[in-house]
Motif scaffolding. Sequence first.
Motif, short mmCIF file in Angstrom:
data_model
loop_
_atom_site.label_atom_id
_atom_site.label_comp_id
_atom_site.label_asym_id
_atom_site.label_seq_id
_atom_site.Cartn_x
_atom_site.Cartn_y
_atom_site.Cartn_z
N HIS A 1 -21.08 -5.21 46.32
CA HIS A 1 -21.06 -3.77 46.05
C HIS A 1 -21.94 -3.00 47.02
O HIS A 1 -22.62 -2.05 46.63
N TRP B 1 -18.08 -6.07 50.00
CA TRP B 1 -17.61 -5.60 48.70
C TRP B 1 -17.86 -6.62 47.59
O TRP B 1 -17.79 -6.29 46.41
N HIS C 1 -16.57 -2.82 36.42
CA HIS C 1 -17.94 -2.33 36.44
C HIS C 1 -18.87 -3.39 35.86
O HIS C 1 -18.50 -4.15 34.97
N THR D 1 -18.45 -0.84 40.90
CA THR D 1 -17.80 -0.95 42.19
C THR D 1 -16.37 -0.49 42.09
O THR D 1 -15.75 -0.57 41.05
#
Length: 320
Positions: A32, A29, A100, A5
């Motif tokens: 993701h 978010w 990540h 992300t």
Amino acid sequence: MTISTDIGVTTHRQPARIAQSGPPTVPSWLVHRPTTSDVFLSDWEKTGTDRFAVTLRWPEKHPFHTALHGLQPPTLIAETIRQAGMLIAHAEFGVPVGYHFLMSDLNYTIEPGLLDADDRSPVRIDVTCSAVRLRGSRLSGMTCHMVLVRDGRVIATGDGSLTCTSPAAYRRLRGAYADAGPVHSVPDPVHPALVGRTVPDDVLLAPTKDPSCWTLRAPTTNTTLFARPNDHVPGMVLMEAVHQAAFAFVDRTRLYPTSLRLRFERYAEFDAPCLIQAQAVSRTRSEALSPSDTISLRITGHQSGRRVFLAVLEGLPVSS
């Protein structure tokens, strides 16, 4: 394998309020997913040490996660497990902006008789985190175990292990592939109906001369599968390719997957063909625990002579 992300993180408990029908979703978010319609969680709370309860928001209609033989699709269960793990990692363990997630495995077991696609009763996901690893005060990895409950009954269970890494560490890990992108030439798909789909953009398999082997496709115009730019084929795309390979292998049998054990061993890159192979396997230890008509398949992905993933999928034939 990684699902990464580049969008921010919050520690707020209050879900974002979005003008739409049905319950609000958590901020997109946190899971993701840039599109609100792809977010399937609405709220969460801590219930104990490394234990959490997450509310699942069933999509009333989704362009990709469509009903399978009148039941909620296994892809929806798998994506829910993925989202719940990321939500807890960000919101409760404080994984920061831009980190990540490297996913090493994803597993589920489903009770299909409890997954009527028209049932909109609320679902709770009980999440237990184990093997929690910290680097200093920051989460570096864990395993998330999940139980999906509706009306007091377990409709599915699942788990997955993830590792969190900083953008700088991820770039070092990826090396020359850190800025890789999709190859624009995408091979023609098998017929969508063969893999339980209706449009070519949802199909991830291209035919080869071997009817039990296919070339992986990367139709990046599919905004559910390829939600944002990535330097490799996302893990959830490989998961969907496994399901499609199972459907193609059994051909005219109407298969409903009831369990999946998927292990990622390396990244699937865009610059070389990835071959998806399926074969039937005999049932041994699980035979006494599964219905006698259970179909068991071993599905693998290979690229440049190396195995990318190994999956064992079981399912039941469904009558018309």
